[in-house]
Design a protein around this motif. Structure first.
Motif, PDB file in Angstrom:
ATOM      1  N   THR A  17       0.852  -1.190   0.000  1.00  0.00           N
ATOM      2  CA  THR A  17       0.000   0.000   0.000  1.00  0.00           C
ATOM      3  C   THR A  17       0.894   1.250   0.000  1.00  0.00           C
ATOM      4  O   THR A  17       1.840   1.366   0.774  1.00  0.00           O
ATOM      5  CB  THR A  17      -0.903   0.025   1.239  1.00  0.00           C
ATOM      6  OG1 THR A  17      -1.644  -1.206   1.263  1.00  0.00           O
ATOM      7  CG2 THR A  17      -1.809   1.211   1.228  1.00  0.00           C
ATOM      8  N   LYS A  18       0.617   2.079  -0.926  1.00  0.00           N
ATOM      9  CA  LYS A  18       1.331   3.351  -1.004  1.00  0.00           C
ATOM     10  C   LYS A  18       0.639   4.306  -0.056  1.00  0.00           C
ATOM     11  O   LYS A  18      -0.562   4.474  -0.132  1.00  0.00           O
ATOM     12  CB  LYS A  18       1.296   3.860  -2.441  1.00  0.00           C
ATOM     13  CG  LYS A  18       2.013   5.135  -2.641  1.00  0.00           C
ATOM     14  CD  LYS A  18       1.899   5.584  -4.092  1.00  0.00           C
ATOM     15  CE  LYS A  18       2.544   6.914  -4.272  1.00  0.00           C
ATOM     16  NZ  LYS A  18       2.395   7.416  -5.616  1.00  0.00           N
ATOM     17  N   HIS A  19       1.455   4.918   0.796  1.00  0.00           N
ATOM     18  CA  HIS A  19       0.895   5.863   1.762  1.00  0.00           C
ATOM     19  C   HIS A  19       1.104   7.284   1.229  1.00  0.00           C
ATOM     20  O   HIS A  19       2.213   7.688   0.931  1.00  0.00           O
ATOM     21  CB  HIS A  19       1.567   5.710   3.125  1.00  0.00           C
ATOM     22  CG  HIS A  19       1.169   4.470   3.846  1.00  0.00           C
ATOM     23  ND1 HIS A  19       0.034   4.378   4.600  1.00  0.00           N
ATOM     24  CD2 HIS A  19       1.737   3.225   3.921  1.00  0.00           C
ATOM     25  CE1 HIS A  19      -0.077   3.187   5.104  1.00  0.00           C
ATOM     26  NE2 HIS A  19       0.969   2.453   4.696  1.00  0.00           N
ATOM     27  N   CYS A  20       0.115   8.026   1.134  1.00  0.00           N
ATOM     28  CA  CYS A  20       0.156   9.425   0.720  1.00  0.00           C
ATOM     29  C   CYS A  20      -0.339  10.264   1.902  1.00  0.00           C
ATOM     30  O   CYS A  20      -1.179   9.819   2.660  1.00  0.00           O
ATOM     31  CB  CYS A  20      -0.735   9.648  -0.491  1.00  0.00           C
ATOM     32  SG  CYS A  20      -0.133   8.852  -1.947  1.00  0.00           S
ATOM     33  N   GLN A  21       0.200  11.505   1.971  1.00  0.00           N
ATOM     34  CA  GLN A  21      -0.169  12.366   3.093  1.00  0.00           C
ATOM     35  C   GLN A  21      -0.651  13.680   2.514  1.00  0.00           C
ATOM     36  O   GLN A  21       0.029  14.295   1.727  1.00  0.00           O
ATOM     37  CB  GLN A  21       1.021  12.575   4.021  1.00  0.00           C
ATOM     38  CG  GLN A  21       0.716  13.444   5.196  1.00  0.00           C
ATOM     39  CD  GLN A  21       1.927  13.561   6.120  1.00  0.00           C
ATOM     40  OE1 GLN A  21       2.847  12.737   6.031  1.00  0.00           O
ATOM     41  NE2 GLN A  21       1.899  14.543   6.990  1.00  0.00           N
ATOM     42  N   ASN A  22      -1.803  14.060   2.868  1.00  0.00           N
ATOM     43  CA  ASN A  22      -2.329  15.387   2.545  1.00  0.00           C
ATOM     44  C   ASN A  22      -2.194  16.248   3.799  1.00  0.00           C
ATOM     45  O   ASN A  22      -2.660  15.890   4.871  1.00  0.00           O
ATOM     46  CB  ASN A  22      -3.800  15.293   2.136  1.00  0.00           C
ATOM     47  CG  ASN A  22      -3.973  14.713   0.748  1.00  0.00           C
ATOM     48  OD1 ASN A  22      -3.118  14.930  -0.102  1.00  0.00           O
ATOM     49  ND2 ASN A  22      -5.052  14.003   0.544  1.00  0.00           N
ATOM     50  N   ASN A  23      -1.529  17.409   3.655  1.00  0.00           N
ATOM     51  CA  ASN A  23      -1.317  18.323   4.774  1.00  0.00           C
ATOM     52  C   ASN A  23      -2.259  19.510   4.617  1.00  0.00           C
ATOM     53  O   ASN A  23      -2.336  20.111   3.552  1.00  0.00           O
ATOM     54  CB  ASN A  23       0.123  18.827   4.811  1.00  0.00           C
ATOM     55  CG  ASN A  23       1.112  17.701   5.128  1.00  0.00           C
ATOM     56  OD1 ASN A  23       0.927  16.964   6.090  1.00  0.00           O
ATOM     57  ND2 ASN A  23       2.155  17.584   4.337  1.00  0.00           N
TER      58      ASN A  23
END
Length: 127
Positions: A17-23
């Protein structure tokens, strides 16, 4: 019904699973109060200047001194008395000499119109 054959499917491959972060950002204002008081002081200085005005004046002092010179004065008859009481009571009086109405008006023994001293008396004319 007609059936179609299904394609040959393999088992799925599952990747990690690719983890992406929205700030997301938000701001908050925290007031910090630093009070300051300014006292405005007005200064006024009085300069006292002293003046010493001076005035000057001038005066002239004059003095006179009279002397009785020995010998006959102009207009005096020879032998006439020079002053009251100098030669006794009326010595040297000549005929026609007058003594005057008041004391000290004329010297006894002096002819009427004769001068009492240099530059004075009746009949004196400046030349």
């Amino acid at each position: 019904m007609f059936c179609r054959p299904r394609p040959n499917m393999m088992a799925p491959i599952v990747h990690p699973t690719k983890h992406c972060q929205n700030n997301t950002f938000s701001e908050s204002v925290v007031p910090h109060i630093h009070p300051t008081h300014v006292n405005n002081v007005n200064h006024h200085k009085f300069n006292h200047v002293h003046y010493y005005p001076q005035t000057q004046s001038q005066s002239n002092q004059v003095s006179h001194q009279n002397f009785n010179a020995p010998g006959p004065y102009p207009g005096q008859v020879a032998g006439a008395q020079m002053g009251p009481g100098q030669m006794g009571p009326d010595p040297g009086q000549v005929a026609g000499a007058q003594t005057g109405q008041f004391p000290n008006q004329m010297f006894p023994g002096q002819v009427g119109g004769a001068q009492e001293g240099p530059g004075s008396g009746k009949g004196y004319r400046k030349k």
